[in-house]
Design a protein around this motif. Structure first.
Motif, PDB file in Angstrom:
ATOM      1  N   LEU A  99       0.900  -1.022  -0.041  1.00 52.78           N
ATOM      2  CA  LEU A  99       0.148  -0.077   0.029  1.00 52.78           C
ATOM      3  C   LEU A  99       0.900   1.140   0.223  1.00 52.78           C
ATOM      4  O   LEU A  99       1.606   1.527   0.969  1.00 52.78           O
ATOM      5  CB  LEU A  99      -1.122   0.027   1.136  1.00 52.78           C
ATOM      6  N   ASP A 100       1.051   2.194  -1.144  1.00 50.13           N
ATOM      7  CA  ASP A 100       1.759   3.089  -1.250  1.00 50.13           C
ATOM      8  C   ASP A 100       0.601   4.503  -0.804  1.00 50.13           C
ATOM      9  O   ASP A 100      -0.129   4.639  -1.695  1.00 50.13           O
ATOM     10  CB  ASP A 100       2.290   3.401  -2.600  1.00 50.13           C
ATOM     11  N   VAL A 120      -1.611   5.408  -4.053  1.00 52.33           N
ATOM     12  CA  VAL A 120      -1.189   5.867  -5.387  1.00 52.33           C
ATOM     13  C   VAL A 120      -0.297   4.690  -6.144  1.00 52.33           C
ATOM     14  O   VAL A 120      -0.171   3.540  -5.416  1.00 52.33           O
ATOM     15  CB  VAL A 120      -0.111   6.960  -5.273  1.00 52.33           C
ATOM     16  N   ARG A 121      -0.406   4.493  -7.514  1.00 53.16           N
ATOM     17  CA  ARG A 121       0.414   3.512  -8.158  1.00 53.16           C
ATOM     18  C   ARG A 121       1.835   3.983  -8.412  1.00 53.16           C
ATOM     19  O   ARG A 121       2.179   4.749  -8.860  1.00 53.16           O
ATOM     20  CB  ARG A 121      -0.174   3.432  -9.614  1.00 53.16           C
ATOM     21  N   HIS A 141      20.845 -16.825   9.686  1.00 54.57           N
ATOM     22  CA  HIS A 141      19.562 -16.380  10.359  1.00 54.57           C
ATOM     23  C   HIS A 141      18.565 -15.550   9.751  1.00 54.57           C
ATOM     24  O   HIS A 141      17.504 -15.154  10.093  1.00 54.57           O
ATOM     25  CB  HIS A 141      20.061 -15.772  11.930  1.00 54.57           C
ATOM     26  N   THR A 142      18.951 -14.835   8.718  1.00 51.19           N
ATOM     27  CA  THR A 142      18.369 -13.731   7.799  1.00 51.19           C
ATOM     28  C   THR A 142      17.547 -14.306   6.817  1.00 51.19           C
ATOM     29  O   THR A 142      17.969 -14.985   5.969  1.00 51.19           O
ATOM     30  CB  THR A 142      19.223 -12.844   7.402  1.00 51.19           C
ATOM     31  N   THR A 143      16.290 -13.980   6.769  1.00 51.02           N
ATOM     32  CA  THR A 143      15.332 -14.226   5.703  1.00 51.02           C
ATOM     33  C   THR A 143      15.307 -12.978   4.655  1.00 51.02           C
ATOM     34  O   THR A 143      15.176 -11.908   4.915  1.00 51.02           O
ATOM     35  CB  THR A 143      13.861 -14.533   5.948  1.00 51.02           C
ATOM     36  N   VAL A 144      15.601 -13.303   3.554  1.00 51.23           N
ATOM     37  CA  VAL A 144      15.508 -12.024   2.230  1.00 51.23           C
ATOM     38  C   VAL A 144      14.271 -12.224   1.626  1.00 51.23           C
ATOM     39  O   VAL A 144      13.769 -13.213   1.237  1.00 51.23           O
ATOM     40  CB  VAL A 144      16.755 -12.381   1.394  1.00 51.23           C
ATOM     41  N   ILE A 145      13.536 -11.077   1.456  1.00 52.55           N
ATOM     42  CA  ILE A 145      12.409 -11.178   0.918  1.00 52.55           C
ATOM     43  C   ILE A 145      12.573 -10.116  -0.248  1.00 52.55           C
ATOM     44  O   ILE A 145      13.051  -9.263  -0.256  1.00 52.55           O
ATOM     45  CB  ILE A 145      11.338 -10.340   1.898  1.00 52.55           C
ATOM     46  N   GLY A 146      11.760 -10.720  -1.266  1.00 52.88           N
ATOM     47  CA  GLY A 146      12.118  -9.829  -2.890  1.00 52.88           C
ATOM     48  C   GLY A 146      11.078  -8.885  -2.942  1.00 52.88           C
ATOM     49  O   GLY A 146       9.994  -8.624  -1.990  1.00 52.88           O
ATOM     50  N   ALA A 147      11.244  -7.611  -3.774  1.00 50.80           N
ATOM     51  CA  ALA A 147      10.228  -6.746  -4.023  1.00 50.80           C
ATOM     52  C   ALA A 147      10.381  -5.988  -5.567  1.00 50.80           C
ATOM     53  O   ALA A 147      11.634  -5.889  -5.771  1.00 50.80           O
ATOM     54  CB  ALA A 147      10.511  -5.375  -2.872  1.00 50.80           C
ATOM     55  N   GLY A 148       9.285  -5.991  -6.121  1.00 50.45           N
ATOM     56  CA  GLY A 148       9.394  -5.181  -7.283  1.00 50.45           C
ATOM     57  C   GLY A 148       9.590  -5.990  -8.587  1.00 50.45           C
ATOM     58  O   GLY A 148      10.018  -7.184  -8.405  1.00 50.45           O
ATOM     59  N   GLY A 149       8.624  -5.624  -9.503  1.00 50.10           N
ATOM     60  CA  GLY A 149       8.569  -6.286 -11.129  1.00 50.10           C
ATOM     61  C   GLY A 149       7.887  -7.664 -11.289  1.00 50.10           C
ATOM     62  O   GLY A 149       7.644  -7.866 -12.382  1.00 50.10           O
ATOM     63  N   VAL A 150       7.078  -8.093 -10.005  1.00 49.41           N
ATOM     64  CA  VAL A 150       6.485  -9.430 -10.402  1.00 49.41           C
ATOM     65  C   VAL A 150       5.317  -9.260 -11.267  1.00 49.41           C
ATOM     66  O   VAL A 150       4.387  -7.948 -11.028  1.00 49.41           O
ATOM     67  CB  VAL A 150       5.831 -10.075  -9.214  1.00 49.41           C
ATOM     68  N   ARG A 151       5.067  -9.828 -12.187  1.00 50.38           N
ATOM     69  CA  ARG A 151       3.806  -9.655 -13.244  1.00 50.38           C
ATOM     70  C   ARG A 151       3.017 -10.572 -13.115  1.00 50.38           C
ATOM     71  O   ARG A 151       1.477 -10.309 -13.548  1.00 50.38           O
ATOM     72  CB  ARG A 151       4.590  -9.788 -14.611  1.00 50.38           C
ATOM     73  N   ASP A 152       3.159 -11.736 -12.679  1.00 46.25           N
ATOM     74  CA  ASP A 152       2.038 -13.033 -12.569  1.00 46.25           C
ATOM     75  C   ASP A 152       2.652 -14.137 -11.779  1.00 46.25           C
ATOM     76  O   ASP A 152       3.895 -13.941 -11.183  1.00 46.25           O
ATOM     77  CB  ASP A 152       1.697 -13.343 -13.955  1.00 46.25           C
ATOM     78  N   ARG A 153       1.886 -15.266 -11.867  1.00 38.49           N
ATOM     79  CA  ARG A 153       2.232 -16.181 -11.032  1.00 38.49           C
ATOM     80  C   ARG A 153       3.542 -16.824 -11.575  1.00 38.49           C
ATOM     81  O   ARG A 153       4.278 -17.858 -10.850  1.00 38.49           O
ATOM     82  CB  ARG A 153       1.068 -17.308 -11.038  1.00 38.49           C
ATOM     83  N   ASN A 154       3.830 -16.811 -12.895  1.00 34.75           N
ATOM     84  CA  ASN A 154       4.947 -17.381 -13.418  1.00 34.75           C
ATOM     85  C   ASN A 154       6.250 -16.716 -12.721  1.00 34.75           C
ATOM     86  O   ASN A 154       7.284 -17.424 -12.448  1.00 34.75           O
ATOM     87  CB  ASN A 154       5.069 -17.578 -14.869  1.00 34.75           C
ATOM     88  N   ALA A 182       2.256  -5.219  -5.666  1.00 35.47           N
ATOM     89  CA  ALA A 182       1.349  -4.279  -5.938  1.00 35.47           C
ATOM     90  C   ALA A 182       0.518  -4.314  -7.248  1.00 35.47           C
ATOM     91  O   ALA A 182      -0.607  -4.681  -7.262  1.00 35.47           O
ATOM     92  CB  ALA A 182       1.708  -2.783  -5.520  1.00 35.47           C
ATOM     93  N   SER A 183       1.139  -3.652  -8.294  1.00 36.35           N
ATOM     94  CA  SER A 183       0.620  -3.600  -9.595  1.00 36.35           C
ATOM     95  C   SER A 183      -0.278  -5.004  -9.935  1.00 36.35           C
ATOM     96  O   SER A 183      -1.390  -4.843 -10.480  1.00 36.35           O
ATOM     97  CB  SER A 183       1.500  -3.043 -10.469  1.00 36.35           C
ATOM     98  N   ALA A 184       0.492  -6.152  -9.936  1.00 33.92           N
ATOM     99  CA  ALA A 184      -0.123  -7.336 -10.385  1.00 33.92           C
ATOM    100  C   ALA A 184      -1.223  -7.722  -9.693  1.00 33.92           C
ATOM    101  O   ALA A 184      -2.148  -8.278 -10.079  1.00 33.92           O
ATOM    102  CB  ALA A 184       0.892  -8.386 -10.590  1.00 33.92           C
ATOM    103  N   LEU A 185      -1.433  -7.243  -8.369  1.00 31.32           N
ATOM    104  CA  LEU A 185      -2.664  -7.479  -7.728  1.00 31.32           C
ATOM    105  C   LEU A 185      -3.676  -6.422  -8.222  1.00 31.32           C
ATOM    106  O   LEU A 185      -5.041  -6.708  -8.376  1.00 31.32           O
ATOM    107  CB  LEU A 185      -2.395  -7.353  -6.245  1.00 31.32           C
ATOM    108  N   HIS A 186      -3.318  -5.266  -8.428  1.00 33.12           N
ATOM    109  CA  HIS A 186      -4.373  -4.116  -8.592  1.00 33.12           C
ATOM    110  C   HIS A 186      -4.851  -4.425 -10.194  1.00 33.12           C
ATOM    111  O   HIS A 186      -6.218  -4.335 -10.488  1.00 33.12           O
ATOM    112  CB  HIS A 186      -3.881  -2.808  -8.765  1.00 33.12           C
ATOM    113  N   ASP A 187      -4.166  -5.235 -10.785  1.00 35.65           N
ATOM    114  CA  ASP A 187      -4.621  -5.428 -12.446  1.00 35.65           C
ATOM    115  C   ASP A 187      -5.102  -6.783 -12.496  1.00 35.65           C
ATOM    116  O   ASP A 187      -5.236  -7.345 -13.579  1.00 35.65           O
ATOM    117  CB  ASP A 187      -3.136  -5.326 -13.232  1.00 35.65           C
TER     118      ASP A 187
END
Length: 241
Positions: A7-8, A15-16, A198-211, A227-232
């Protein structure tokens, strides 16, 4: 793969976000809801993703135009049981603590509130000791390693070793956000290779779909900010696998 919706917030609206070009951000036009009102969009994102975690980027605070404290307090009150990860441009522990206290005051006297987790982004952070202070206070902080064009964005000359990283780190590539260019797997894999055990790395950005989610999972990612792939509606009811 866990999808964590984003949520931005800017000027009272969701916003998008597109490529981190914040001057160009506009109120969201989403297939999930015909509004840019934060609570409506937050609920729609959580429903679309099946998530119980919501990442909030308070762009007003990050841009030093004022935090959305009242909105954040309302989200905490309206989304019990949902963990809220908040990046509000914290420069140090004191700035984080001050905003959290303000939000708590606005939310009082309610007692059933969503847990609030601080996200310290390197583009704003000036004192890496803030992570230790937040951890000592029982807040389970998250570090966002903010990148643009493959380079780390840092507001100060931070220690480049991973020794001070907390248990959760975000590999954030701002120029991939909202780009539909695919996830930046190279940056994610580099950070994951550097991270302590001990550190978990989480990705962010660019995901378009389930693939894209499946490819990211193949690199060892267990969660990705989306965000965007969910909104769309390119990803529907994505859940942990």
């Amino acid at each position: 793969m866990q999808v964590i919706p984003v949520l931005d917030l800017l000027d009272g609206h969701v916003v998008r976000a597109v490529r981190g070009e914040r001057d160009a951000y506009r109120p969201i036009e989403s297939r999930l809801a015909a509004t840019s009102e934060p609570l409506v969009i937050a609920r729609a994102l959580l429903d679309a993703s099946g998530a119980r975690t919501l990442y909030i980027a308070d762009l007003g605070a990050i841009l030093q135009r004022g935090a959305h404290a009242t909105t954040l307090a309302a989200l905490r009150a309206a989304l019990p049981g949902v963990e809220l990860w908040l990046d509000a441009g914290f420069t140090d522990y004191a700035s984080m603590r001050a905003l959290f206290k303000h939000i708590d005051t606005l939310a009082a006297p309610l007692t059933s509130l969503s847990p609030l987790v601080p996200v310290f982004g390197t583009e704003s952070l000036c004192d890496h000791h803030a992570l230790h202070a937040a951890q000592t206070a029982g807040l389970a902080p998250i570090l966002s390693l903010d990148h643009r064009a493959g380079a780390l964005l840092a507001a100060a000359d931070l220690d480049r070793s991973p020794a001070w990283w907390p248990s959760r780190v975000i590999a954030m590539t701002l120029d991939q956000v909202g780009s539909y260019a695919g996830p930046d797997l190279a940056t994610f894999e580099r950070i994951r290779a550097q991270a302590p055990a001990h550190t978990t790395v989480i990705g962010a950005g660019g995901v378009r779909d389930r693939n894209d989610l499946a490819v990211a999972a193949g690199t060892g990612a267990t969660a990705w900010l989306v965000a965007s792939a969910l909104h769309d509606q390119q990803i529907e009811r994505a859940r942990s696998a």
